[in-house]
Design an enzyme around this catalytic site. Sequence first.
Site, PDB file in Angstrom:
ATOM      1  N   HIS A 305       6.531 -73.526 -63.085  1.00  0.00           N
ATOM      2  CA  HIS A 305       7.490 -72.877 -62.197  1.00  0.00           C
ATOM      3  C   HIS A 305       8.179 -73.906 -61.311  1.00  0.00           C
ATOM      4  O   HIS A 305       7.505 -74.720 -60.686  1.00  0.00           O
ATOM      5  CB  HIS A 305       6.766 -71.905 -61.244  1.00  0.00           C
ATOM      6  N   HIS A 348      -0.665 -68.570 -54.254  1.00  0.00           N
ATOM      7  CA  HIS A 348      -0.392 -69.697 -53.366  1.00  0.00           C
ATOM      8  C   HIS A 348      -0.668 -69.332 -51.911  1.00  0.00           C
ATOM      9  O   HIS A 348      -0.765 -68.166 -51.540  1.00  0.00           O
ATOM     10  CB  HIS A 348       1.043 -70.209 -53.518  1.00  0.00           C
ATOM     11  N   GLU A 354       6.243 -64.740 -45.339  1.00  0.00           N
ATOM     12  CA  GLU A 354       7.088 -64.019 -46.282  1.00  0.00           C
ATOM     13  C   GLU A 354       7.066 -62.513 -46.007  1.00  0.00           C
ATOM     14  O   GLU A 354       6.024 -61.866 -46.146  1.00  0.00           O
ATOM     15  CB  GLU A 354       6.620 -64.278 -47.714  1.00  0.00           C
ATOM     16  N   TYR A 363       8.552 -55.053 -59.242  1.00  0.00           N
ATOM     17  CA  TYR A 363       8.316 -56.461 -58.948  1.00  0.00           C
ATOM     18  C   TYR A 363       7.206 -56.948 -59.858  1.00  0.00           C
ATOM     19  O   TYR A 363       6.129 -56.342 -59.923  1.00  0.00           O
ATOM     20  CB  TYR A 363       7.943 -56.627 -57.477  1.00  0.00           C
ATOM     21  N   HIS A 378       3.174 -61.423 -45.995  1.00  0.00           N
ATOM     22  CA  HIS A 378       2.168 -62.442 -46.266  1.00  0.00           C
ATOM     23  C   HIS A 378       2.430 -63.595 -45.304  1.00  0.00           C
ATOM     24  O   HIS A 378       3.310 -64.423 -45.519  1.00  0.00           O
ATOM     25  CB  HIS A 378       2.245 -62.921 -47.719  1.00  0.00           C
ATOM     26  N   HIS A 384      -1.988 -65.346 -51.255  1.00  0.00           N
ATOM     27  CA  HIS A 384      -1.517 -64.131 -51.913  1.00  0.00           C
ATOM     28  C   HIS A 384      -1.062 -64.483 -53.320  1.00  0.00           C
ATOM     29  O   HIS A 384      -1.059 -65.657 -53.712  1.00  0.00           O
ATOM     30  CB  HIS A 384      -0.393 -63.459 -51.116  1.00  0.00           C
TER      31      HIS A 384
END
Length: 448
Positions: A305, A348, A354, A363, A378, A384
């Site tokens: 990613h 992460h 966030e 999602y 978060h 999370h």
Amino acid sequence: MSTQERIIRGGRITSKNDEIRYQTGFRNTHSSEAEEGALPIGRNSPQRPPMGLYAEQLSGTAFTAPRGDNLRSWLYRIRPSVKHVTGLKPLNHEYWRTAPCRDEHDLIATQLRWAPIDVPSAPTDFIDGIRTITTCGDAFTQSGVAAHIYVANTSMDQRYFVNGDGELLIVPQEGALRFVTEMGVLEASPGEIIVVPRGVKFRVDLIGKKARGYICENYGVAFHLPERGPIGSNSLAEERDFLYPVAAYEDIESPRRLTVKMQGRFFDGAIDHSPLDVIAWHGRYAPYKYDLTRFNVIGSISFDHPDPSIFTVLTSPSEIPGTANADFVIFPDRWLVMEDTFRPPLFHTNVMSEFMGLIYGAYDAKPGGFLPGAASLHNAPLPHGPDAEAFDAATNAALTPQKQTDTLAFMFETRFVQIPTTFAAQEAPLDRDYAHCWTPLTRHFQPS
């Protein structure tokens, strides 16, 4: 046609169904007049402006800000704004909170999620329908943000609003809105956003019967387009896709109300005319809209990613290079083609906090538990990531090219820890079992 349904543009009355025109270009120096000849030529403040108008400057930065960052517009109006804020009286807003807001509860050190907030049955306009979920930073020192959800079932009609604490980034989730501002008219439906700068007067009309969505109230530096770095000169959000209003005005001589927010307090007063009486304007400081489907998504075409910062539409920088006061990040339709890669958003622990919402669709990290209109938080440094269902599916999936379709999630991300309000802790539909979505994650370790 009633007075609250009309906009005077170029000397004629147009209905709500008329097509709205826009100017293009993020932070361009725009110029627009609703009456031909209303803009002065060659100077900003002539001794006698055309048509007996008042010249008035609206600043979004200090006078001495560098030219590339300097934001200001000149407005040419029927009456000056000094007539709008006399006789204001304190007004209570039950649900809108401003940082610093240190409500007492035990919701700091945990991951949080809220179900969608229902639209009230009692008449509720856009301003009265704002419910603050989190705050962070300090509006007094112009840093941090607040994350709100709005619910509304009636237009503001003879009521207008101006926010002295920050700019408002509005993300509709259900129902279209028409923002009637000093500079002109903008409309937004789910999948679009509108940004109203600090100090710009406006009212909001509902185009349907009800509306719901999200707001990032940015106390800090006005939103910028992020730097692209090694991506180069293209992709992400393009300047030409940001739309600014053309001049429009209301020439209405009847009682109105103006609500003002300053330093977290609300004030309200009567005025005898519409404050949206700007006949012409020019400058770089104005409300704008953006269609999120225009965002050109960048992703990996090999493995792993890239960081989710590649999904940043707008950023409010801080004094720390590369560390945002606020980022507006979206997760729209996109192809996933990475090889030998766990494709959902990764597990992460972030130094940024966030606040997430879902406009439509599902999602991919929470396919069953996160509904359109819902929200999650978060905070840094809480870990999370995808729930057990998403983890199991992604771990066992055949890694063929996969298209994420009909989905649009977003984040308000900030360097500050976001503090939930008392409303978020006690009245909002808090999912107290949210953290259990990770309970089924089990040990897979097999030592060699």
